[in-house]
Write an enzyme that holds these catalytic residues in place. Sequence first.
Site, PDB file in Angstrom:
ATOM      1  N   TYR A   6      30.737  52.445 -70.166  1.00 43.35           N
ATOM      2  CA  TYR A   6      29.565  53.319 -70.206  1.00 43.35           C
ATOM      3  C   TYR A   6      28.385  52.523 -70.735  1.00 43.35           C
ATOM      4  CZ  TYR A   6      26.652  57.429 -70.830  1.00 43.35           C
ATOM      5  OH  TYR A   6      25.633  58.351 -70.721  1.00 43.35           O
TER       6      TYR A   6
ATOM      7  N   SER B 259      21.804  53.052 -84.116  1.00 48.70           N
ATOM      8  CA  SER B 259      21.768  51.672 -84.602  1.00 48.70           C
ATOM      9  C   SER B 259      21.414  51.626 -86.085  1.00 48.70           C
ATOM     10  CB  SER B 259      20.743  50.873 -83.802  1.00 48.70           C
ATOM     11  OG  SER B 259      20.739  49.522 -84.201  1.00 48.70           O
TER      12      SER B 259
ATOM     13  N   GLN C 229      15.611  46.996 -85.172  1.00 49.09           N
ATOM     14  CA  GLN C 229      16.714  47.949 -85.031  1.00 49.09           C
ATOM     15  C   GLN C 229      16.204  49.384 -84.994  1.00 49.09           C
ATOM     16  OE1 GLN C 229      19.792  46.861 -84.225  1.00 49.09           O
ATOM     17  NE2 GLN C 229      18.683  44.921 -84.233  1.00 49.09           N
TER      18      GLN C 229
ATOM     19  N   HIS D 268      15.376  51.183 -81.557  1.00 47.13           N
ATOM     20  CA  HIS D 268      16.403  51.662 -80.634  1.00 47.13           C
ATOM     21  C   HIS D 268      16.262  53.149 -80.370  1.00 47.13           C
ATOM     22  CE1 HIS D 268      18.927  48.250 -79.729  1.00 47.13           C
ATOM     23  NE2 HIS D 268      18.914  47.873 -80.992  1.00 47.13           N
TER      24      HIS D 268
ATOM     25  N   GLU E 172      26.265  48.879 -89.838  1.00 51.45           N
ATOM     26  CA  GLU E 172      26.572  48.196 -88.578  1.00 51.45           C
ATOM     27  C   GLU E 172      26.173  46.721 -88.644  1.00 51.45           C
ATOM     28  OE1 GLU E 172      25.403  48.628 -83.826  1.00 51.45           O
ATOM     29  OE2 GLU E 172      24.156  49.576 -85.365  1.00 51.45           O
ATOM     30  N   HIS E 173      24.926  46.467 -89.013  1.00 47.64           N
ATOM     31  CA  HIS E 173      24.425  45.094 -89.169  1.00 47.64           C
ATOM     32  C   HIS E 173      23.994  44.875 -90.617  1.00 47.64           C
ATOM     33  CE1 HIS E 173      23.196  46.387 -85.003  1.00 47.64           C
ATOM     34  NE2 HIS E 173      23.861  45.276 -84.701  1.00 47.64           N
TER      35      HIS E 173
ATOM     36  N   ASP F  57      22.175  41.047 -80.701  1.00 45.08           N
ATOM     37  CA  ASP F  57      22.026  42.071 -79.669  1.00 45.08           C
ATOM     38  C   ASP F  57      22.124  41.478 -78.271  1.00 45.08           C
ATOM     39  OD1 ASP F  57      21.703  44.124 -81.482  1.00 45.08           O
ATOM     40  OD2 ASP F  57      19.514  44.024 -81.483  1.00 45.08           O
TER      41      ASP F  57
ATOM     42  N   GLU G 169      69.152  60.467 -92.636  1.00 43.48           N
ATOM     43  CA  GLU G 169      68.078  61.242 -92.022  1.00 43.48           C
ATOM     44  C   GLU G 169      68.603  62.421 -91.201  1.00 43.48           C
ATOM     45  OE1 GLU G 169      65.576  58.571 -89.819  1.00 43.48           O
ATOM     46  OE2 GLU G 169      64.670  57.724 -91.630  1.00 43.48           O
TER      47      GLU G 169
ATOM     48  N   HIS H 264      72.171  58.918 -83.494  1.00 41.74           N
ATOM     49  CA  HIS H 264      71.684  57.588 -83.821  1.00 41.74           C
ATOM     50  C   HIS H 264      72.795  56.763 -84.477  1.00 41.74           C
ATOM     51  CE1 HIS H 264      67.665  59.199 -83.143  1.00 41.74           C
ATOM     52  NE2 HIS H 264      67.114  58.018 -83.418  1.00 41.74           N
TER      53      HIS H 264
END
Length: 435
Positions: free
Chosen positions: A133, A241, A263, A266, A331-332, A365, A419, A424
């Site tokens: 996307y 951002s 930034q 954005h 983020e940054h 970027d 268990e 098993h």
Amino acid sequence: MPVVPILSTRKDGLERVRQKLRRTTFDPLAMVEVEARVREIIAAVFKRGDAALVEMERQLGWRECSVERLKVSREEMDAAYASVPTPLMEALCLARDRLERFHQQQLPLSWFIAENGSLLGEMYRPIERVGIYVPGGLAAYPSTLLHVAVPARVAGVRELYLVTPPDESGRIHPLVLAAAGLVGINAVFRVGGAHAIAALAFGTQTIPKVDKIAGPGGIYPVIAKRLLYGVVGIDLLPGPSEVAVVADETVNPEGVALELLAQAEHGPDSVAVLFTPSRPLLLATARELERRLRTSPRRRYLEPALQNHSALVLTRDLEEAIALVNEGAYEHVALMVAEPMRWVSQVRHAGAIFLGAPTTVAFGDYLAGPSHVLPTGQTARFSSGLSVLDFLTRTSLVALSQEQARLLADAAAALAEAEGLPAHAQALRMRGKKR
């Protein structure tokens, strides 16, 4: 009133500063209405496929949308590729090559160990089909396509499909189509929003069903990804951002201001925060922001971002600045200080760290190397940026010899019986018998 709110840990108190800086990826109350609408969109695409996509694209402004035009033709792809000026194409190629070189270092190796005639190990294999996307609206983002497609290709993904919102004439920006050609996208579809995510998750008559969806988007596609996780794999839930700049008195306030603006532009919900113990730097940065904002062509996005989601924070020292950065898990993080390597190990939570004044986040970027699809909204506390690993599956291998089965059977069966799983235990004891 200043363009950006100014806070001080000494004057306002540390707790008040923390409160002012607090943010979340999702506000549960605000999301209720959006989520309800996204659920309706997902259901419509599930039931009606292409017909629902056409209806929604027409509602969003592309009045002439039709099923036949959802897929971009090969002729349009070729024309877009040919239309890109040589310097821009060279820049796209440079970005692709640098991204490829960086992500090749992330490729893991399958491994195996032998033990008493047995074999244990892990195999890494690429996901088969990935949907990408790429957002539209405020700008064209060929860089985003590269930053998702290149690590996927390096991982070995064979089928890549792109969905991206068109303009009101059904046009997709030529640079995005050129980037798609550059990385060998299998098909491009002019559809965006939550309905594009649903189309990739379920498949329609025109758009193929994929195994995983990657790439950032607005609130509708992000909510759709969250709701459809499990039907399809997803990468991250990236929000607006973010940048946190840690600066000292040695840096140029103009560079700091540009770092914040880069930034913030954005979108109106972007986050840009300066942390500095230098009052002169903070005030000079505030003046520079105000000056540049007056003439910026993206003022309508910058102003709300700076006034409502950003701050200039005066800290007692750099240690306190770093502590607030860690709490924010941005983020940054840009370490615009005299000795960035001295501080980098103390930054524990960040999508990406940029060291030194010359290393603007804008390099990341576009063409520094790592993918710019990064965790936001404090999710860097527990997640990482997009990488080759996001496009691989890891499968464990177990092969026991008869001798090893006998050695392990009693202990494993005892655990199974504890268990309450008798079948098993019986399966284990049978394999442990001497033959």
